[in-house]
Scaffold this motif. Sequence first.
Motif, PDB file in Angstrom:
ATOM      1  N   ALA A   1       0.837  -1.200   0.000  1.00  0.00           N
ATOM      2  CA  ALA A   1       0.000   0.000   0.000  1.00  0.00           C
ATOM      3  C   ALA A   1       0.870   1.247   0.000  1.00  0.00           C
ATOM      4  N   PHE A   2       1.957   1.219   0.761  1.00  0.00           N
ATOM      5  CA  PHE A   2       2.893   2.346   0.787  1.00  0.00           C
ATOM      6  C   PHE A   2       3.483   2.584  -0.597  1.00  0.00           C
ATOM      7  N   ARG A   3       3.948   1.518  -1.249  1.00  0.00           N
ATOM      8  CA  ARG A   3       4.548   1.631  -2.588  1.00  0.00           C
ATOM      9  C   ARG A   3       3.533   2.193  -3.587  1.00  0.00           C
ATOM     10  N   CYS A   4       2.354   1.593  -3.589  1.00  0.00           N
ATOM     11  CA  CYS A   4       1.345   2.010  -4.574  1.00  0.00           C
ATOM     12  C   CYS A   4       0.885   3.439  -4.331  1.00  0.00           C
ATOM     13  N   TYR A   5       0.744   3.819  -3.066  1.00  0.00           N
ATOM     14  CA  TYR A   5       0.296   5.199  -2.806  1.00  0.00           C
ATOM     15  C   TYR A   5       1.347   6.204  -3.270  1.00  0.00           C
ATOM     16  N   GLU A   6       2.632   5.919  -3.015  1.00  0.00           N
ATOM     17  CA  GLU A   6       3.682   6.854  -3.447  1.00  0.00           C
ATOM     18  C   GLU A   6       3.619   7.085  -4.961  1.00  0.00           C
ATOM     19  N   MET A   7       3.245   6.049  -5.704  1.00  0.00           N
ATOM     20  CA  MET A   7       3.155   6.186  -7.157  1.00  0.00           C
ATOM     21  C   MET A   7       1.797   6.722  -7.613  1.00  0.00           C
ATOM     22  N   PHE A   8       0.762   6.567  -6.768  1.00  0.00           N
ATOM     23  CA  PHE A   8      -0.589   6.993  -7.139  1.00  0.00           C
ATOM     24  C   PHE A   8      -0.828   8.481  -6.842  1.00  0.00           C
ATOM     25  N   MET A   9       0.095   9.093  -6.092  1.00  0.00           N
ATOM     26  CA  MET A   9      -0.091  10.487  -5.677  1.00  0.00           C
ATOM     27  C   MET A   9      -0.162  11.448  -6.856  1.00  0.00           C
ATOM     28  N   GLY A  10       0.510  11.118  -7.944  1.00  0.00           N
ATOM     29  CA  GLY A  10       0.555  12.008  -9.097  1.00  0.00           C
ATOM     30  C   GLY A  10       1.777  11.706  -9.933  1.00  0.00           C
ATOM     31  N   PRO A  11       1.993  12.451 -11.016  1.00  0.00           N
ATOM     32  CA  PRO A  11       3.165  12.218 -11.860  1.00  0.00           C
ATOM     33  C   PRO A  11       4.451  12.235 -11.042  1.00  0.00           C
ATOM     34  N   LEU A  12       5.372  11.366 -11.393  1.00  0.00           N
ATOM     35  CA  LEU A  12       6.602  11.172 -10.631  1.00  0.00           C
ATOM     36  C   LEU A  12       7.375  12.466 -10.453  1.00  0.00           C
ATOM     37  N   GLU A  13       7.422  13.300 -11.490  1.00  0.00           N
ATOM     38  CA  GLU A  13       8.270  14.490 -11.457  1.00  0.00           C
ATOM     39  C   GLU A  13       7.661  15.643 -10.653  1.00  0.00           C
ATOM     40  N   GLN A  14       6.382  15.544 -10.283  1.00  0.00           N
ATOM     41  CA  GLN A  14       5.714  16.673  -9.637  1.00  0.00           C
ATOM     42  C   GLN A  14       5.894  16.661  -8.119  1.00  0.00           C
ATOM     43  N   MET A  15       5.843  17.866  -7.539  1.00  0.00           N
ATOM     44  CA  MET A  15       5.810  18.010  -6.084  1.00  0.00           C
ATOM     45  C   MET A  15       4.382  17.761  -5.608  1.00  0.00           C
ATOM     46  N   LYS A  16       4.238  17.012  -4.498  1.00  0.00           N
ATOM     47  CA  LYS A  16       2.882  16.734  -4.014  1.00  0.00           C
ATOM     48  C   LYS A  16       2.906  16.506  -2.496  1.00  0.00           C
ATOM     49  N   PRO A  17       1.800  16.824  -1.823  1.00  0.00           N
ATOM     50  CA  PRO A  17       1.737  16.659  -0.372  1.00  0.00           C
ATOM     51  C   PRO A  17       1.340  15.237   0.013  1.00  0.00           C
ATOM     52  N   TRP A  18       1.884  14.771   1.127  1.00  0.00           N
ATOM     53  CA  TRP A  18       1.541  13.453   1.665  1.00  0.00           C
ATOM     54  C   TRP A  18       0.144  13.485   2.277  1.00  0.00           C
ATOM     55  N   SER A  19      -0.560  12.350   2.176  1.00  0.00           N
ATOM     56  CA  SER A  19      -1.866  12.216   2.817  1.00  0.00           C
ATOM     57  C   SER A  19      -2.008  10.780   3.302  1.00  0.00           C
ATOM     58  N   THR A  20      -2.021  10.606   4.608  1.00  0.00           N
ATOM     59  CA  THR A  20      -2.154   9.254   5.159  1.00  0.00           C
ATOM     60  C   THR A  20      -3.504   8.650   4.801  1.00  0.00           C
ATOM     61  N   SER A  21      -4.537   9.474   4.699  1.00  0.00           N
ATOM     62  CA  SER A  21      -5.838   8.942   4.304  1.00  0.00           C
ATOM     63  C   SER A  21      -5.784   8.396   2.875  1.00  0.00           C
ATOM     64  N   GLY A  22      -4.906   8.964   2.046  1.00  0.00           N
ATOM     65  CA  GLY A  22      -4.731   8.446   0.691  1.00  0.00           C
ATOM     66  C   GLY A  22      -4.142   7.043   0.689  1.00  0.00           C
ATOM     67  N   VAL A  23      -3.265   6.758   1.643  1.00  0.00           N
ATOM     68  CA  VAL A  23      -2.703   5.409   1.762  1.00  0.00           C
ATOM     69  C   VAL A  23      -3.820   4.425   2.094  1.00  0.00           C
ATOM     70  N   GLU A  24      -4.712   4.854   2.952  1.00  0.00           N
ATOM     71  CA  GLU A  24      -5.836   3.995   3.336  1.00  0.00           C
ATOM     72  C   GLU A  24      -6.693   3.641   2.120  1.00  0.00           C
ATOM     73  N   GLY A  25      -6.894   4.613   1.221  1.00  0.00           N
ATOM     74  CA  GLY A  25      -7.679   4.357   0.018  1.00  0.00           C
ATOM     75  C   GLY A  25      -7.009   3.335  -0.879  1.00  0.00           C
ATOM     76  N   VAL A  26      -5.680   3.433  -1.044  1.00  0.00           N
ATOM     77  CA  VAL A  26      -4.955   2.451  -1.852  1.00  0.00           C
ATOM     78  C   VAL A  26      -4.981   1.093  -1.177  1.00  0.00           C
ATOM     79  N   SER A  27      -4.925   1.080   0.153  1.00  0.00           N
ATOM     80  CA  SER A  27      -5.003  -0.189   0.887  1.00  0.00           C
ATOM     81  C   SER A  27      -6.332  -0.892   0.615  1.00  0.00           C
TER      82      SER A  27
END
Length: 885
Positions: A675-701
């Motif tokens: 879930a950690f791996r997939c969320y890091e990649m699901f946050m947005g394009p690799l090259e972009q800056m983006k904020p962390w969201s623990t609730s987003g990890v829960e969604g990927v889980s």
Amino acid sequence: MPSKAWKTQHLPPKRLNLEKLRLEDRPRPRYCYTPFFKLMSTDRRKPYPFDRLEAKWQHHWDSQSTFHAPNPGDPGFDPAKPKYYVLDMFPYPSGTGLHVGHPEGYTATDILARYKRMRGFNVLHPMGWDAFGLPAEQYAIKTGQHPAVTTAHNIDNFRAQLKRIGFAYDWQREVNTTDPGYFKWTQWIFLQLYHSWFNPATKKAEPVSTYPDADPDLVRLAYVAEVPVNWCPELGTVLANEEVIEGKSEVGGHPVERRPMRQWMLRITSFADRLIAELDGLDWPDSIKLLQRNWIGRSEGAEVIFSIEDTAQPVRVFTTRPDTLFGATYLVLAPEHALVEEITAESQREAVRAYQESCRSKSDLERTDLAKDKSGVSTGAFAINPVNGERLPVWIADYVLTGYGTGAIMAVPAHDARDHEFALKFNLPIRQVVQPPGEEPWQGFTGHGTAVHSDFLSGLPTQEAKQEINRWLELHGKGKGTVQYKLRDWLFSRQRYWGEPFPIIWENGRHNAIPESELPLTPPLMEDFKPTGTPEPPLSKAHDWVRYSETARRETNTMPQWAGSCWYYLRYCDPKNPERFISKEAERYWMGADSANPGGVDLYVGGTEHAVLHLLYARFWHKVLFDLGHLSTPEPFQKLVNQGIILGEDGQKMSKSRGNVVNPDEIISEFGADAFRCYEMFMGPLEQMKPWSTSGVEGVSRFLARVWRLVMEENQAGEWVRSAALVEVPLEKPQLKVLHATIKKVSEDIESLSFNTAISQMMIFVNAFTGAAQRPISAIRTLLKLLNPLAPHITEELWFLSGAEGTVADQVWPEYDPAALIEDELELVVQINGKVRDKLTVLRIATSQEIEAAALASPRAQEWTAGKTIRKIVVVPGKLVNIVV
């Protein structure tokens, strides 16, 4: 307390046994995993039992060396396989460990590495440690714990964290820059530089034995010079410009001052043109290429010689606008310029010295800040303008640096913004010598126009005026056309203990290399790492080690942390070789060029903070080794990708002081590594800056839990068992289309590093198959292959539980069938008098007559047309049928 193994109280000279220190004093690794997975009813509290299955598969990969990449000649090497070398910028193993921003790039390379391996490539995906550095030394000074012990502990922690995320590294190739078996070759490469020179005729590095003149020390690529440096008395070392922030050290915030010191330098400026020109063939972001070009800063202009009244030594000035020479109204020298002391008038000496002292604590960035108020002091001396004999006052000012050009400028305040501001403040003359085009005012004009008030140059366009003045200067011996660079030679000395010792001795005031047979030269055993309080490095206190012979003494400076990171990508290719830094066979295989590959690392991923210096230094070393015949290609990194920064949940950069650092260990404990791996990649394009969201990890889980339930279900006892819906049945036509659309999309997205959209497509697949009464096992296993590079643990476990043979990592990547994506049916709207009454599915090749007949046969159409006269039927191909009654 420090280990007795490395206390030195009047001991005879010894070399530091780093391995012994690591084995005796390192703490136990932080993590210990249960190697086997057993399904238990207590796992009901988790959406799926990731804690058990992840540890199981990590143990399996380690024990089986699943991701080891054999070299040519090794057991298991298959010459028919193409190679793929994917590289991460290796980390400095700090005491704080990883935060969630660090693994973003590592996850991206891991996905690609696993994918390429399933595509049939022999994949080199290594990891190591950039472990020398000031933080470990500072910690040693505070605690008394030897830096080798601290470093080994930190490495153990980093390694455990990375393994817990499930990265497919070839751990047999792990390197550590503090390992004597590694820095032996760092020292050897330094000696290649020391024994070489840059031949301007061939534009290549050559053995210094080919230098035709008497003193090779004048041209060595590694040489000694006295240069102004950033000296931090508290840290007791020289700092690079990027390690100084607003006049203070980045580490500790201690005051930094400028002072001249004897330093080892590397002649990187000789390679400036090649470092610029050879960027063109690299697959790098344009922004990074521009940063490199700007850092090198190639400028064409002229060197002009100004004589100084009552002084034999002239001042040499570099200018990109020699056409404005008639407009020079004063000269400015850098406060550190060697001539300042000699030319300063007695009446100005006190003011000049006070100003020089005030500049010592300023960084180059502060001094050249365009927004700051200009300051300076007159020396009382006068220079002579070579073109008209005019006397020009000579000033010193902090906006002129010794590190660029000649450390002196001719000031043309009419046509330079800084000179103009300075002249206004100190009431110095401003003289127009360029007429702008149109009605633009001449004061402050810096562009091209027409020369005016410039004697023989008047009336000439700027470019012609430049050429004419250059000819005049050369003809009269007053200067010449030349090229200058912002890039300075690389200051390569540090006054630290925890770094690679130089393989150099001093005898009778001359430096010499030690024999290669004496490498590695290890640091001495020392208990006192504190700075001496003077420019003498800590190693100077190891008197027995310093004494090489009755007449020779060792160099006591150490190399900067950059040294080990300049060539680590080469050592990964052949990490255990005791005879060479890399064998010719391994270098040609992993780094060499062929008809389909220009050579070098196939993909290098890292942060933009290394966009200039690390990449520039590594390219420089690589080119020297290439010129000397040790490497087969001139560039180290063929393709470069910079991942964006992951911010804290507050949208700010993660830092301990802000309290917004997220520890990946906590996320993995809560949601699992996949879930950690997939969320890091699901946050947005690799090259972009983006904020962390623990609730987003829960969604990927939750998404991964749905994948789990495609194969597994809970029985009445709460135990996970294989789902009864998972059966051997052929795919229905819509399922077949979703399957092959997913294969196509995920394959293309992984190749382009668009991992977020690859995950989105697999979510579409899961949605399509979740509700099916029967789930074709062949389709689900294909999904497991596609998802495996992103979520390797859950997919391996489900592959095993589905009854499949082998492991997913060893499967062949699926290929999509273009025919399955062809739409042979289409849906048409059925209208009655322009209002939608029904929908109709027909063959794409159906004729208008067949479509009309199908529309009329529709139950809803018959209902609305019953008892009515059909006046006409309009068919709009691919869209609708309108029945007019």
